[in-house]
Scaffold this motif. Structure first.
Motif, PDB file in Angstrom:
ATOM      1  N   LEU A 145       4.543 -14.533  14.212  1.00 55.26           N
ATOM      2  CA  LEU A 145       4.051 -14.129  12.962  1.00 55.26           C
ATOM      3  C   LEU A 145       3.201 -12.651  13.366  1.00 55.26           C
ATOM      4  O   LEU A 145       2.460 -12.819  14.406  1.00 55.26           O
ATOM      5  N   ARG A 146       3.074 -11.960  12.276  1.00 50.92           N
ATOM      6  CA  ARG A 146       2.337 -10.807  12.363  1.00 50.92           C
ATOM      7  C   ARG A 146       1.048 -10.774  11.576  1.00 50.92           C
ATOM      8  O   ARG A 146       1.251 -11.100  10.482  1.00 50.92           O
ATOM      9  N   PHE A 147      -0.211 -10.176  12.564  1.00 44.12           N
ATOM     10  CA  PHE A 147      -1.306 -10.401  11.991  1.00 44.12           C
ATOM     11  C   PHE A 147      -1.653  -8.933  11.645  1.00 44.12           C
ATOM     12  O   PHE A 147      -1.881  -8.174  12.953  1.00 44.12           O
ATOM     13  N   HIS A 201      10.295   4.090  10.850  1.00 41.66           N
ATOM     14  CA  HIS A 201       8.877   5.177  11.119  1.00 41.66           C
ATOM     15  C   HIS A 201       8.259   5.337   9.749  1.00 41.66           C
ATOM     16  O   HIS A 201       7.998   6.296   9.057  1.00 41.66           O
ATOM     17  N   PRO A 202       7.679   4.122   9.282  1.00 44.45           N
ATOM     18  CA  PRO A 202       6.676   4.025   8.029  1.00 44.45           C
ATOM     19  C   PRO A 202       5.616   4.877   8.245  1.00 44.45           C
ATOM     20  O   PRO A 202       4.937   5.152   9.356  1.00 44.45           O
ATOM     21  N   ASN A 203       5.313   5.584   7.325  1.00 42.01           N
ATOM     22  CA  ASN A 203       3.937   6.333   7.009  1.00 42.01           C
ATOM     23  C   ASN A 203       3.551   7.499   7.790  1.00 42.01           C
ATOM     24  O   ASN A 203       2.634   7.776   8.268  1.00 42.01           O
ATOM     25  N   THR A 206      11.808   1.248  18.744  1.00 39.02           N
ATOM     26  CA  THR A 206      12.035   2.818  18.035  1.00 39.02           C
ATOM     27  C   THR A 206      10.768   2.670  16.850  1.00 39.02           C
ATOM     28  O   THR A 206      10.598   3.875  16.710  1.00 39.02           O
ATOM     29  N   ASP A 207      10.538   1.676  16.299  1.00 42.74           N
ATOM     30  CA  ASP A 207       9.988   1.567  15.052  1.00 42.74           C
ATOM     31  C   ASP A 207      10.601   2.289  13.965  1.00 42.74           C
ATOM     32  O   ASP A 207       9.998   2.664  12.758  1.00 42.74           O
ATOM     33  N   TRP A 208      11.923   2.181  14.091  1.00 42.41           N
ATOM     34  CA  TRP A 208      12.613   2.867  13.004  1.00 42.41           C
ATOM     35  C   TRP A 208      12.268   1.737  11.732  1.00 42.41           C
ATOM     36  O   TRP A 208      12.276   0.651  12.081  1.00 42.41           O
ATOM     37  N   LYS A 248       1.044  -1.213   0.144  1.00 45.94           N
ATOM     38  CA  LYS A 248       0.003   0.074   0.092  1.00 45.94           C
ATOM     39  C   LYS A 248       0.606   1.386   0.007  1.00 45.94           C
ATOM     40  O   LYS A 248       0.323   2.330  -0.178  1.00 45.94           O
ATOM     41  N   TYR A 249       2.131   1.074   0.276  1.00 48.70           N
ATOM     42  CA  TYR A 249       3.108   2.018   0.019  1.00 48.70           C
ATOM     43  C   TYR A 249       4.398   1.736  -0.441  1.00 48.70           C
ATOM     44  O   TYR A 249       4.791   0.660  -0.250  1.00 48.70           O
ATOM     45  N   THR A 250       5.115   2.679  -1.131  1.00 45.02           N
ATOM     46  CA  THR A 250       6.671   2.320  -1.438  1.00 45.02           C
ATOM     47  C   THR A 250       7.499   3.274  -0.710  1.00 45.02           C
ATOM     48  O   THR A 250       7.437   4.521  -0.630  1.00 45.02           O
TER      49      THR A 250
HETATM   50  C1  0GY Z   1       4.430   0.369  12.140  1.00 42.83           C
HETATM   51  C2  0GY Z   1       3.388   0.988  11.827  1.00 42.83           C
HETATM   52  C3  0GY Z   1       2.976   1.206  10.583  1.00 42.83           C
HETATM   53  C4  0GY Z   1       3.378   0.392   9.316  1.00 42.83           C
HETATM   54  C5  0GY Z   1       3.635  -0.935   9.605  1.00 42.83           C
HETATM   55  O1  0GY Z   1       4.214  -2.783   8.671  1.00 42.83           O
HETATM   56  C6  0GY Z   1       4.050  -1.850   8.082  1.00 42.83           C
HETATM   57  O2  0GY Z   1       3.853  -1.340   7.206  1.00 42.83           O
HETATM   58  O3  0GY Z   1       3.814  -1.407  10.393  1.00 42.83           O
HETATM   59  C7  0GY Z   1       1.821   1.990  10.284  1.00 42.83           C
HETATM   60  O4  0GY Z   1       1.942   2.541   9.061  1.00 42.83           O
HETATM   61  O5  0GY Z   1       1.076   2.630  11.260  1.00 42.83           O
HETATM   62  O6  0GY Z   1       4.507  -0.150  13.303  1.00 42.83           O
HETATM   63  O7  0GY Z   1       5.816   0.538  11.660  1.00 42.83           O
END
Ligand code: 0GY
Length: 296
Positions: free
Chosen positions: A124-126, A254-256, A250-252, A49-51
């Motif tokens: 696994l991530r859901f 940092h998408p979106n 960190t969430d580095w 959904k994003y690049t």
């Molecule tokens: C995060 C948050 C986001 C994105 C993702 O996998 C991902 O694309 O997790 C978000 O956009 O809120 O945890 O990185």
């Protein structure tokens, strides 16, 4: 020249973070971060959904060392779909200092799961966030959870607070440890004592197998980066109420984020405001993620 062009409104991660004033305890683990590509080597998924910008393992490890972390938990990002090669490559390059969380489809084979395990994947991530993925039916995810439970893996779940009522019974039914991303994304303009966050706290109270990442003040704040003051009560409440079931990362890269890209050093300096004692800090940053990810 990269095959992929990042989205026009994409914000690139902070290039020169400040050195944190807060000294992380020895053995600290950044338990939520990602790698992106590089796209030429690990192509982004067609269904993404994003690049993003490329954010390769080497940059993540440089940040780890700069901030004072010892280890990472690298979470598969949705821009890579169910192709976990970038995460597996990063795990390999980490030489035992990282574990991974993968995304798979229902047709994943036992052999593929075993290979991911050997690489250092532990769960696994859901994902239920509609702007990120086309949702997979919960019954399919329940079957996957039943397959990974005997492997000692857990599930990482990403959803938004408004969706918790409809997911509540599903989350309760999962046979693994369940780690919820970013506190279930509360609306922090509402009261920490209000019904929305109370439902999440109730879920954690009812289910001793449910953990929370007390992460992403930069994503949750409505008032901006100044101390992320509006996020503090939510994160601190979970840290103090469930000190043995919280994780931090960190969430580095940092998408979106569309308005504000955090300084990662500043994010580390947020930790003492949510975990005010040395004991809580040690549980959050060392003991809990070590137990969940590095016991083998
Ligand atoms: C995060 C948050 C986001 C994105 C993702 O996998 C991902 O694309 O997790 C978000 O956009 O809120 O945890 O990185």
């Amino acid at each position: 020249m990269s095959t992929f062009t990042m989205d026009a409104d994409w914000l690139v991660y902070c290039q020169n973070p400040t050195k944190p004033r807060f000294t992380l305890p020895a053995g600290s683990i950044d338990a939520h971060c990602h790698v992106f590509g590089p796209g030429d080597q690990f192509p982004y998924a067609p269904e993404r959904k994003y690049t993003p910008c490329d954010a390769p393992a080497e940059k993540l490890f440089a940040l780890r060392d700069f901030l004072g972390f010892e280890r990472n938990v690298i979470v598969q990002a949705t821009c890579h779909g169910a192709d976990n090669r970038a995460v597996v490559d990063a795990l390999h390059k980490a030489h035992g200092r990282a574990r991974g969380i993968a995304t798979v489809r229902a047709n994943v084979t036992d052999q593929e799961l075993a290979e991911l395990d050997a690489a250092g994947v532990r769960g696994l991530r859901f994902n239920f966030v509609k702007r990120l993925v086309d949702t997979t039916p919960p019954e399919v995810l329940a079957q996957l959870a039943a397959r990974i439970a005997p492997m000692g893996w857990h599930t990482v779940i990403y959803f938004e607070a408004a969706d918790l009522p409809s997911l509540y019974d599903f989350l309760k039914s999962l046979p693994t440890i369940v780690v919820v991303d970013h506190m279930g994304r509360p609306d922090v303009s509402k009261s920490v004592d209000g019904p929305e966050f109370a439902l999440f706290v109730q879920l954690m109270r009812e289910c001793p197998n449910i953990w929370s990442k007390v992460t992403c003040p930069e994503r949750l704040t409505k008032t901006g980066p100044s101390q992320y003051a509006d996020v503090v009560p939510f994160a601190r409440h979970l840290v103090e109420t469930f000190p043995d079931r919280v994780l931090w990362g960190t969430d580095w890269p940092h998408p979106n984020l569309k308005a504000h890209m955090p300084d990662d050093g500043y994010l580390v300096d947020f930790i003492p405001s949510i975990a005010p004692t040395a004991e809580l800090q040690h549980k959050l940053l060392v003991a809990n993620p070590d137990r969940l990810y590095f016991s083998r």
